[in-house]
Scaffold this motif. Structure first.
Motif, PDB file in Angstrom:
ATOM      1  N   ASP A 149      43.062  29.179  92.033  1.00  0.00           N
ATOM      2  CA  ASP A 149      44.175  28.319  91.643  1.00  0.00           C
ATOM      3  C   ASP A 149      44.889  28.809  90.389  1.00  0.00           C
ATOM      4  OD1 ASP A 149      43.650  26.546  93.745  1.00  0.00           O
ATOM      5  OD2 ASP A 149      42.205  25.403  92.551  1.00  0.00           O
ATOM      6  N   LEU A 150      44.290  29.761  89.680  1.00  0.00           N
ATOM      7  CA  LEU A 150      44.852  30.238  88.421  1.00  0.00           C
ATOM      8  C   LEU A 150      45.559  31.581  88.620  1.00  0.00           C
ATOM      9  CD1 LEU A 150      42.688  28.143  87.447  1.00  0.00           C
ATOM     10  CD2 LEU A 150      42.481  29.525  85.396  1.00  0.00           C
ATOM     11  N   PRO A 151      46.649  31.822  87.898  1.00  0.00           N
ATOM     12  CA  PRO A 151      47.323  33.121  88.000  1.00  0.00           C
ATOM     13  C   PRO A 151      46.598  34.215  87.234  1.00  0.00           C
ATOM     14  CG  PRO A 151      48.471  31.718  86.431  1.00  0.00           C
ATOM     15  CD  PRO A 151      47.397  30.876  87.038  1.00  0.00           C
ATOM     16  N   THR A 152      45.545  33.855  86.490  1.00  0.00           N
ATOM     17  CA  THR A 152      44.788  34.806  85.684  1.00  0.00           C
ATOM     18  C   THR A 152      43.442  35.079  86.334  1.00  0.00           C
ATOM     19  OG1 THR A 152      45.830  33.944  83.682  1.00  0.00           O
ATOM     20  CG2 THR A 152      43.841  35.254  83.386  1.00  0.00           C
ATOM     21  N   LYS A 153      42.984  36.320  86.297  1.00  0.00           N
ATOM     22  CA  LYS A 153      41.677  36.645  86.851  1.00  0.00           C
ATOM     23  C   LYS A 153      40.573  36.019  86.005  1.00  0.00           C
ATOM     24  CE  LYS A 153      42.847  41.062  89.047  1.00  0.00           C
ATOM     25  NZ  LYS A 153      42.529  42.518  89.123  1.00  0.00           N
ATOM     26  N   THR A 154      39.536  35.553  86.676  1.00  0.00           N
ATOM     27  CA  THR A 154      38.412  34.940  85.979  1.00  0.00           C
ATOM     28  C   THR A 154      37.118  35.613  86.417  1.00  0.00           C
ATOM     29  OG1 THR A 154      38.066  33.234  87.670  1.00  0.00           O
ATOM     30  CG2 THR A 154      39.612  32.724  85.893  1.00  0.00           C
ATOM     31  N   GLY A 155      36.087  35.427  85.593  1.00  0.00           N
ATOM     32  CA  GLY A 155      34.773  35.976  85.903  1.00  0.00           C
ATOM     33  C   GLY A 155      33.792  34.878  86.226  1.00  0.00           C
TER      34      GLY A 155
END
Length: 302
Positions: free
Chosen positions: A96-102
């Motif tokens: 859901d986020l435009p930023t990559k997550t870990g």
């Protein structure tokens, strides 16, 4: 008399050998005990109710007495039990986020107080506006971290989110309490002690401002809060001390009896024309996505 003295001596000796827990250990035990007490209380009620139902079924009946037939009263339809647990699907996902997550960290709780912005609440208390924020029946939280590129690199958060299940009337009331805090704390000067570059504490003052950047963009009720904090300055001389100025945003969205508080990391939000983070329009869209996630788990699914 000698036997009594011997007993007292033994008692003193044994007490000297007792290992008393450290204060931190005692506090941790108290927190665990309070959580266990809440769970055991719920289980006790269920066991008592189950035992009562079993006793009614197994109670012997006397000889039948002929009576005139009586029409059974029409019973009202049974209402559905109140929902408590918050499923994992009610939270935002990394997609859901435009930023990559870990890594994705999460936790659940019972009877947790709703928290919007602890610093805003502190300002309200200083100005005699103590917000009556609700205590939730259940809560679920998560923190989405940035992916790390090398071993040993500390992971920083991209976004944190809390979801609370509270009484419907209290959910509506919550946004009025937020407005009370915003009206009291449009501008606030915080006097504190800040560590300078040489790690020495310095008496500082810091300006804070809060404003509602948008309202009613998602769910049944919603607000986008914008918090601007200046860099702390020494009370004597006025030199800058500590962290640089920052801007934080907080999304608060309600759907039925569920309220979510979403806080993106400051460096993921664009504040200038050339910034590459999420724009305000992106944040409003994220609030809409959060509302859609809440819908199936609300008291009246939408």
């Amino acid at each position: 008399m000698s036997e009594e003295l011997t007993f007292v001596d033994r008692l003193h000796r044994d007490l000297r050998e007792v290992r008393w827990p450290e204060p931190a250990e005692l506090r941790a035990r108290a927190r665990r005990r309070s959580r266990r007490t809440a769970v055991l209380s719920t289980m006790t009620v269920l066991v008592v109710l189950a035992g009562a139902a079993l006793a009614v079924r197994e109670r012997p009946t006397g000889p039948a007495t002929p009576t005139a037939p009586v029409a059974a009263p029409r019973s009202a339809p049974a209402s559905a039990p109140a929902r408590t647990e918050i499923p994992l699907d009610a939270l935002l996902t990394p997609a859901d986020l435009p930023t990559k997550t870990g890594e994705r960290l999460g936790d659940t709780g019972l009877g947790e107080a709703v928290r919007i912005d602890p610093l805003l609440e502190s300002c309200g208390r200083e100005r005699d506006v103590s917000a009556q924020l609700s205590v939730s029946r259940a809560s679920r939280s998560q923190t989405l971290l940035r992916p790390t590129t090398r071993a040993g690199q500390p992971a920083t958060p991209v976004l944190s989110q809390d979801v609370y299940r509270i009484e419907l009337a209290r959910g509506r009331w919550l946004f009025g309490e937020i407005d009370r805090l915003l009206n009291a704390c449009a501008e606030w000067t915080l006097n504190a002690s800040t560590l300078a570059a040489d790690q020495q504490p310095v008496a500082t003052e810091q300006e804070h401002r809060w404003e509602p950047a948008a309202r009613d963009f998602a769910g049944d009720q919603s607000v986008l809060l914008r918090h601007v904090a200046s860099q702390p300055r020494a009370q004597t001389g006025g030199r800058p001390v500590g962290a640089a100025a920052s801007i934080e945003t907080t999304l608060v969205v309600r759907v039925g009896d569920l309220v979510t508080v979403v806080v993106p990391a400051p460096d993921t939000v664009a504040e200038g024309v050339d910034d590459t983070g999420m724009s305000q329009q992106d944040l409003l869209g994220l609030g809409g996505t959060a509302a859609k996630r809440l819908c199936p788990a609300a008291d009246a699914p939408c």
